[in-house]
Design an enzyme around this catalytic site. Structure first.
Site, PDB file in Angstrom:
ATOM      1  N   ASP A  88      -1.669  -3.340 -47.030  1.00 11.98           N
ATOM      2  CA  ASP A  88      -1.729  -4.707 -47.552  1.00 11.98           C
ATOM      3  C   ASP A  88      -3.149  -5.006 -47.986  1.00 11.98           C
ATOM      4  O   ASP A  88      -4.103  -4.453 -47.419  1.00 11.98           O
ATOM      5  CB  ASP A  88      -1.289  -5.718 -46.488  1.00 11.98           C
ATOM      6  CG  ASP A  88       0.209  -5.691 -46.234  1.00 11.98           C
ATOM      7  OD1 ASP A  88       0.962  -5.315 -47.148  1.00 11.98           O
ATOM      8  OD2 ASP A  88       0.626  -6.060 -45.127  1.00 11.98           O
ATOM      9  N   ASP A 119       5.311  -6.748 -51.700  1.00  5.91           N
ATOM     10  CA  ASP A 119       5.698  -8.006 -51.044  1.00  5.91           C
ATOM     11  C   ASP A 119       5.898  -9.122 -52.068  1.00  5.91           C
ATOM     12  O   ASP A 119       6.824  -9.930 -51.952  1.00  5.91           O
ATOM     13  CB  ASP A 119       4.643  -8.433 -50.025  1.00  5.91           C
ATOM     14  CG  ASP A 119       4.478  -7.442 -48.891  1.00  5.91           C
ATOM     15  OD1 ASP A 119       5.418  -6.673 -48.615  1.00  5.91           O
ATOM     16  OD2 ASP A 119       3.385  -7.424 -48.290  1.00  5.91           O
TER      17      ASP A 119
END
Length: 164
Positions: A111, A127
């Site tokens: 991430d 995401d």
């Protein structure tokens, strides 16, 4: 075919951004993207959203894989034919595959996007695709599915007058 190309492109962008971040940022390091608004912050997420189910790699792989396969099945069986539904499916499939590749290959998801002005979980391109696809899918289902793809319109004749 357009949706397949778009999905492959989104998957490629997701994997490229993750690669770039891992090459240019140490774990926990950050770099400004839009100062005061959004930064790149490299973290490894061993769970799902908000680190839920952390450490349950195989469960997350199985669950994400099942969702991706269900969406592929719905598209392949032409349960979804409207462009908005197909766009939602494309986003969900490409995002799901992006995170599956990370979990299978690395054991975690990379991430990198961190909002600086509000406390929000760090996230990645996959995401963004999944959340956008889910929102589009909800809009499609609530306002378009019955009219365009519902059982009464299985022949694709959504605009024909219904006979009473």
């Amino acid at each position: 075919m357009l949706y397949l190309i778009a999905g492959a492109g989104l998957l490629a962008v997701d994997q490229w951004v993750k690669y770039w971040v891992t090459v240019h940022l140490e774990l926990g390091a950050s770099a400004p993207l839009f100062p005061g608004f959004l930064e790149l912050l490299r973290i490894h997420n061993y769970g799902a959203a908000w680190s839920s189910f952390s450490g349950m790699r195989w469960l997350l792989l199985a669950l994400t894989g099942a969702i991706v396969l269900a969406v592929i099945f719905a598209v392949a069986k032409k349960l979804v034919r409207h462009p908005l539904g197909l766009a939602a499916a494309t986003l969900i499939i490409s995002g799901g595959l992006g995170n599956i590749l990370d979990r299978a290959r690395l054991g975690y998801v990379v991430d990198m996007f961190n909002f600086q002005f509000v406390h929000y979980p760090v996230f990645n391109v996959a995401d963004i695709c999944i959340v956008s696809g889910a929102i589009l899918g909800a809009v499609y289902y609530l306002w378009f599915y019955e009219k365009y793809d519902g059982k009464e319109n299985a022949d694709g004749n959504a605009d024909a007058e219904s006979k009473s």
